[in-house]
Write an enzyme that holds these catalytic residues in place. Structure first.
Site, short mmCIF file in Angstrom:
data_model
loop_
_atom_site.label_atom_id
_atom_site.label_comp_id
_atom_site.label_asym_id
_atom_site.label_seq_id
_atom_site.Cartn_x
_atom_site.Cartn_y
_atom_site.Cartn_z
N THR A 1 0.83 -1.20 0.00
CA THR A 1 0.00 0.00 0.00
C THR A 1 0.87 1.25 0.00
O THR A 1 1.86 1.33 0.70
CB THR A 1 -0.89 -0.02 1.24
OG1 THR A 1 -1.68 -1.19 1.17
CG2 THR A 1 -1.78 1.20 1.31
N GLY B 1 -11.18 -3.37 1.09
CA GLY B 1 -10.48 -2.96 2.32
C GLY B 1 -10.83 -1.55 2.74
O GLY B 1 -11.83 -0.96 2.29
N ASP B 2 -9.99 -0.99 3.59
CA ASP B 2 -10.24 0.35 4.14
C ASP B 2 -9.77 1.46 3.20
O ASP B 2 -10.29 2.57 3.24
CB ASP B 2 -9.50 0.50 5.47
CG ASP B 2 -7.99 0.29 5.30
OD1 ASP B 2 -7.60 -0.72 4.68
OD2 ASP B 2 -7.21 1.13 5.78
N GLY C 1 -7.12 -4.07 6.91
CA GLY C 1 -8.23 -3.18 6.61
C GLY C 1 -9.51 -3.41 7.39
O GLY C 1 -10.24 -2.47 7.68
N THR D 1 -2.42 2.32 6.48
CA THR D 1 -2.04 1.01 5.97
C THR D 1 -2.11 0.01 7.11
O THR D 1 -1.79 0.34 8.25
CB THR D 1 -0.63 1.02 5.34
OG1 THR D 1 -0.36 -0.28 4.81
CG2 THR D 1 0.45 1.40 6.33
N GLY D 2 -2.56 -1.19 6.80
CA GLY D 2 -2.69 -2.19 7.86
C GLY D 2 -3.85 -3.12 7.53
O GLY D 2 -4.38 -3.09 6.42
N1 ASP Z 1 -5.15 -1.64 4.26
C1 ASP Z 1 -5.03 -2.51 3.12
C2 ASP Z 1 -6.24 -3.41 3.05
O1 ASP Z 1 -6.67 -3.93 4.06
C3 ASP Z 1 -3.82 -3.36 3.14
C4 ASP Z 1 -2.51 -2.68 3.43
O2 ASP Z 1 -2.49 -1.56 3.92
O3 ASP Z 1 -1.47 -3.29 3.17
O4 ASP Z 1 -6.72 -3.64 1.97
#
Ligand code: ASP
Length: 226
Positions: free
Chosen positions: A93, A123-124, A147, A144-145
């Site tokens: 991300t 996702g988020d 989601g 990022t994380g």
């Molecule tokens: N936040 C993103 C998701 O959940 C993934 C990521 O940040 O790596 O789609």
């Protein structure tokens, strides 16, 4: 792919989800914001809009990456859905937040989502208020994380609200959400944010988060781990 963009002076936003051929998903999100009556577009419809807007589209091979393919194969074998950055290499991300010389804040996020995600999972990142948010009165945030947690905690808007309604500084708001609320939920991740004074906050509860920042009159900096 999924992407979002938001501008803080007018609270305008554009987001796309479930697109696979668009070369620059944030550019498509910007076109949704400026050239459509909508905020969010998905799948084939979003691609049709991209093509009508004259944006570059690419065949599947253009997006192929051996590293990400191998990562996906490993996740498939373990029947796991993983964060791309929980693996050995941390490319995934991408977010950007900025304050311009007019005092305007903006945020954008672009992602392929979780590795081995299924069933049209969203996702988020493309959800305004969850993974992406900007408001000139408070801050611009890109997350990022994992989601699912960021969606349920409405992380980006939560940070803005803590500043707007509780008078917290950006640092205090990020600490409250990233270091406490998300940790209590068991959520791994982080965010980049900037407030209306141009103060950047790069907050994460994972081992590392690849990040870079620059302020007027200063040399650009980058960091990977804590
Ligand atoms: N936040 C993103 C998701 O959940 C993934 C990521 O940040 O790596 O789609």
């Amino acid at each position: 792919m999924e992407a979002a963009i938001m501008t803080g002076h007018d609270l305008q936003a554009g987001t796309v989800t479930g697109v696979r051929s668009v070369r620059n998903p944030v550019t498509l999100a910007r076109h949704v914001m400026h050239h459509s009556d909508f905020v969010m577009m998905s799948g084939e419809g979003a691609e049709e809009f991209a093509s009508r807007q004259g944006l570059p589209l690419e065949p599947d091979e253009y997006f192929f990456s051996q590293l990400r393919h191998d990562q996906w194969q490993r996740a498939l074998k373990r029947d796991q859905v993983t964060l791309d950055h929980s693996d050995d290499k941390k490319f995934g991300t991408v977010g950007a937040v900025a304050l311009d010389s007019q005092g305007n804040l903006a945020a954008a996020t672009s992602t392929g989502g979780l590795t081995n995600k299924k069933y049209g999972r969203i996702g988020d990142s493309p959800v305004i208020g969850a993974g992406t948010y900007a408001n000139n009165a408070t801050c611009a945030v890109s997350c990022t994380g994992y989601g699912e947690y960021f969606l349920r905690a409405l992380v980006a808007h939560d940070i803005s609200s803590l500043m707007e309604y509780k008078g917290l500084t950006l640092q205090q708001a990020c600490d409250a959400v990233v270091q406490h609320k998300l940790v209590e939920m068991g959520a791994e991740g982080g965010l980049i944010a900037v407030d209306k004074t141009g103060m950047p906050v790069l907050s994460f509860n994972s081992d590392g988060m690849y990040r870079g920042w620059v302020r007027k009159g200063e040399e650009p900096s980058v960091a990977m781990f804590k």
